[in-house]
Structures are given as structure tokens and as C-alpha cells.
Design a protein around this motif. Structure first.
Motif, PDB file in Angstrom:
ATOM      1  N   THR A  41      36.105  12.737  57.777  1.00 30.68           N
ATOM      2  CA  THR A  41      35.475  11.448  58.107  1.00 30.68           C
ATOM      3  C   THR A  41      35.910  10.262  57.502  1.00 30.68           C
ATOM      4  O   THR A  41      36.121   9.131  57.749  1.00 30.68           O
ATOM      5  N   GLU A  46      28.781   9.300  54.536  1.00 29.39           N
ATOM      6  CA  GLU A  46      28.869  10.137  55.822  1.00 29.39           C
ATOM      7  C   GLU A  46      29.058  11.470  55.708  1.00 29.39           C
ATOM      8  O   GLU A  46      28.320  12.391  56.417  1.00 29.39           O
ATOM      9  N   ARG A  86      29.586  12.685  65.163  1.00 30.59           N
ATOM     10  CA  ARG A  86      29.576  11.443  64.448  1.00 30.59           C
ATOM     11  C   ARG A  86      30.555  10.564  65.116  1.00 30.59           C
ATOM     12  O   ARG A  86      30.486   9.546  65.353  1.00 30.59           O
TER      13      ARG A  86
END
Length: 190
Positions: A41, A46, A86
Motif C-alpha cells: 500500500t 493503512e 482497499r
């Protein structure tokens, strides 16, 4: 079931309701899951959230874990799926005009680089991080699992549900594409 697989014993304990086994299993794999999520990511916060989501999902599906296979590869596959989820949600937000800040350059572990990274400049590391983030997930996942997480070719294949030959091919393509992106060369190499 292999008797030399400590994860299999811990999984049996978790399924039997032993809280200590669950804690031990999470502690054994927590750093690797976080590192994988952060690499995928490019964002520490996150990655922390994804790590929690991955363990919740893994413990919820523990009855489907095959103890003949490495737990590390199994939870890596779950983690990568959470990362993809995500990314899809982020893409939908962008499409709807609710943009999130891009923090890809902030993924570097800390301000005190390891001996291996002291040689490279922060700009080169940030460029590499951005380039990894730009790779298609089919290439990025293989690159992260093989190069950063150190899974072997067969473990990577099992984690991603592809053949070992596909891992080899995707890793080659990922390295080519990463080199191209870091150089800033818009032309694909043939």
C-alpha cells in the motif's frame, strides 16, 4: 499433517478455543503481515488497519486452513486480498471525487535506514516505492512476496493461486517494469 509445523499446532489450539494459541500465532506472523501490507500500500496507517483486517479474516476462516501448507503463505494471500480491497475502495472514492492524499513516498520504514539502505538515497527509495505502487497487482504481489517477504517460488504460487512458472514469469516482468518505471522510461522494453 506435519509434526514439525508449529503453526499447525497453534491453529489446532486456536480452533480449540485457546486464547494463548491465538496470541502466539498472531505474534509469529504480525510483523510479516504488516511489512507485506506496507509494501503493497505504501502507507503505514493503512498497513496497520489491513494487518488487523487480515488477522480477523484469517481467524474467521481458520477452519479452512490446510495445515499441510505454510501458514505464512496462507495469511499472505489473505493480506494481499485485503490490500486489493482497499485499493478498489480508494479507486471508487477517486471516481466519486472523494480523493485521498497520496502518501506513497512515506512508506519507508523509518528515518534511520538499515545498513542496506544507507547506501541508497532517500530520493531513490521514494522513486522505487512509487514505482512499486504503480505496478499492476498481478506483478506487484509476486514481486513483494518473492523479493521483500522472501517466500520461495512454490510458496508464492500457492499464496496467489497460480503456477510456479507463472510466478517466475511475473517476477521477471515485474522487475522489467519496475526498472522501466524507476528510469522514467515511458516505452515498454521488448
Amino acid at each position: 499433517m506435519s509434526s514439525d509445523n508449529p503453526d499447525a499446532a497453534l491453529v489446532r489450539g486456536v480452533l480449540a478455543g485457546e486464547a494463548q494459541a491465538a496470541r502466539a500465532l498472531a505474534e509469529r506472523h504480525r510483523e510479516a503481515v504488516y511489512r507485506l501490507a506496507r509494501s503493497a500500500t505504501g502507507d503505514a496507517d493503512e498497513a496497520f488497519d489491513i494487518t488487523q483486517e487480515a488477522f480477523v479474516a484469517a481467524f474467521g476462516a481458520l477452519s479452512r486452513y490446510d495445515p499441510a501448507r505454510p501458514f505464512r503463505g496462507w495469511i499472505a494471500a489473505i493480506t494481499l486480498n485485503k490490500c486489493r480491497d482497499r485499493a478498489r475502495r480508494r479507486a471508487v472514492r477517486r471516481f466519486l471525487g472523494l480523493t485521498l492524499p497520496e502518501l506513497a513516498a512515506d512508506w519507508i520504514a523509518d528515518d534511520a535506514p538499515s545498513p542496506e539502505t544507507q547506501v541508497a538515497s532517500r530520493d531513490e527509495l521514494a522513486a522505487t516505492a512509487r514505482a512499486i505502487a504503480e505496478l499492476p497487482s498481478s506483478l506487484k504481489d509476486v514481486l513483494i512476496l518473492r523479493t521483500i517477504e522472501g517466500l520461495n517460488q512454490q510458496e508464492t504460487a500457492e499464496a496467489l493461486g497460480i503456477s510456479a512458472k507463472a510466478v517466475e514469469t511475473r517476477l521477471y516482468r515485474a522487475r522489467q517494469k519496475l526498472s522501466q518505471l524507476v528510469r522514467g522510461d515511458p516505452r515498454p522494453r521488448v
